[in-house]
Scaffold this active site. Structure first.
Site, PDB file in Angstrom:
ATOM      1  CB  VAL A 195       0.569  -3.784   9.730  1.00  0.00           C
ATOM      2  CG1 VAL A 195      -0.421  -4.394   8.723  1.00  0.00           C
ATOM      3  CG2 VAL A 195       1.299  -2.922  10.690  1.00  0.00           C
ATOM      4  CG  ASN A 223       7.879  -7.922  15.031  1.00  0.00           C
ATOM      5  OD1 ASN A 223       9.185  -8.055  15.092  1.00  0.00           O
ATOM      6  ND2 ASN A 223       8.555  -6.555  14.517  1.00  0.00           N
ATOM      7  CG  ASP A 250       8.122   1.040   9.168  1.00  0.00           C
ATOM      8  OD1 ASP A 250       8.148  -0.297   8.874  1.00  0.00           O
ATOM      9  OD2 ASP A 250       7.941   2.409   9.880  1.00  0.00           O
ATOM     10  CG  HIS A 292       5.465  -6.485   7.713  1.00  0.00           C
ATOM     11  ND1 HIS A 292       4.377  -6.972   8.378  1.00  0.00           N
ATOM     12  CD2 HIS A 292       5.732  -6.288   8.435  1.00  0.00           C
ATOM     13  CE1 HIS A 292       4.646  -6.712  10.127  1.00  0.00           C
ATOM     14  NE2 HIS A 292       5.225  -5.635   9.841  1.00  0.00           N
ATOM     15  CB  ILE A 293      10.511  -9.114   4.914  1.00  0.00           C
ATOM     16  CG1 ILE A 293       9.888 -10.662   4.681  1.00  0.00           C
ATOM     17  CG2 ILE A 293      11.753  -9.482   5.308  1.00  0.00           C
ATOM     18  CD1 ILE A 293      10.722 -11.827   3.094  1.00  0.00           C
ATOM     19  CG  HIS A 294      10.437  -4.658   9.484  1.00  0.00           C
ATOM     20  ND1 HIS A 294      10.167  -3.756  10.218  1.00  0.00           N
ATOM     21  CD2 HIS A 294       9.834  -6.469  10.185  1.00  0.00           C
ATOM     22  CE1 HIS A 294       8.993  -3.669  11.123  1.00  0.00           C
ATOM     23  NE2 HIS A 294       8.400  -5.043  10.902  1.00  0.00           N
TER      24      HIS A 294
HETATM   25  P1  5GP Z   1       5.748  -4.974  12.614  1.00  0.00           P
HETATM   26  O1  5GP Z   1       5.652  -3.714  14.238  1.00  0.00           O
HETATM   27  O2  5GP Z   1       3.987  -5.010  12.229  1.00  0.00           O
HETATM   28  O3  5GP Z   1       6.105  -6.222  12.612  1.00  0.00           O
HETATM   29  O4  5GP Z   1       5.882  -3.752  12.188  1.00  0.00           O
HETATM   30  C1  5GP Z   1       4.846  -2.431  11.137  1.00  0.00           C
HETATM   31  C2  5GP Z   1       5.567  -1.699  10.648  1.00  0.00           C
HETATM   32  O5  5GP Z   1       4.817  -0.507  10.171  1.00  0.00           O
HETATM   33  C3  5GP Z   1       6.406  -0.606  11.556  1.00  0.00           C
HETATM   34  O6  5GP Z   1       7.812  -0.478  11.696  1.00  0.00           O
HETATM   35  C4  5GP Z   1       5.132   0.826  11.338  1.00  0.00           C
HETATM   36  O7  5GP Z   1       6.016   1.721  11.450  1.00  0.00           O
HETATM   37  C5  5GP Z   1       4.854   0.526   9.747  1.00  0.00           C
HETATM   38  N1  5GP Z   1       3.635   0.806   9.591  1.00  0.00           N
HETATM   39  C6  5GP Z   1       2.801   1.064  10.257  1.00  0.00           C
HETATM   40  N2  5GP Z   1       1.912   2.040   9.298  1.00  0.00           N
HETATM   41  C7  5GP Z   1       3.068   2.193   8.551  1.00  0.00           C
HETATM   42  C8  5GP Z   1       1.854   3.089   7.454  1.00  0.00           C
HETATM   43  O8  5GP Z   1       0.688   3.228   6.860  1.00  0.00           O
HETATM   44  N3  5GP Z   1       2.813   3.516   5.830  1.00  0.00           N
HETATM   45  C9  5GP Z   1       4.134   2.351   6.012  1.00  0.00           C
HETATM   46  N4  5GP Z   1       4.875   2.701   5.229  1.00  0.00           N
HETATM   47  N5  5GP Z   1       4.546   2.217   7.389  1.00  0.00           N
HETATM   48  C10 5GP Z   1       4.202   1.581   8.450  1.00  0.00           C
END
Ligand code: 5GP
Ligand code: ZN
Length: 111
Positions: A95, A86, A30, A99-101
């Site tokens: 995004v 999320n 991330d 995706h799985i964090h």
């Molecule tokens: P969400 O809030 O959608 O569950 O998580 C999206 C995650 O994507 C966030 O933790 C954010 O930091 C990460 N993220 C957003 N843009 C990029 C990117 O361009 N590259 C990487 N590696 N992570 C990203």
């Protein structure tokens, strides 16, 4: 060309710190880590969120989940890890490519 950020990372069109990939999924760091280890596990297929899951995705989801323990071990997370998905704006999703964090290391905050 896709306008989805994570599709473009999966296709190698945008740079990312990729730690694992196979024919079904890609795993990268991330960009704004919330823990010492913070990986994102994404399917190569564009699925917006859990809301769009279909029965034909079952094997793909299982495949991604089954990668998690080994990924965590490779990152040194011997004592455990946290996973977060999320879903939708109300769930904090930013995004819209599923995706799985995978988080761990140090003291994770309480839930
Ligand atoms: P969400 O809030 O959608 O569950 O998580 C999206 C995650 O994507 C966030 O933790 C954010 O930091 C990460 N993220 C957003 N843009 C990029 C990117 O361009 N590259 C990487 N590696 N992570 C990203
Ligand atoms: Zn996508």
């Amino acid at each position: 060309m896709s306008d989805c950020l994570f599709c473009r990372i999966a296709a190698g069109e945008l740079p990312a710190d990729v730690v694992y990939q196979d024919e079904h999924c890609v795993v990268f760091k991330d960009i704004h880590p919330r823990a010492q280890v913070h990986l994102l596990v994404i399917p190569r297929e564009h699925i917006e969120s859990l809301n769009e899951l279909q029965p034909e995705h079952n094997a793909l989801l299982a495949h991604m989940m089954q990668r998690l323990p080994e990924l965590a071990r490779q990152q040194g997370l011997e004592t455990g890890f946290r996973t977060i998905i999320n879903t939708g704006r109300g769930g904090g999703q930013e995004v819209f490519h599923l995706h799985i964090h995978l988080l761990g290391g140090g003291a994770l905050s309480g839930f």
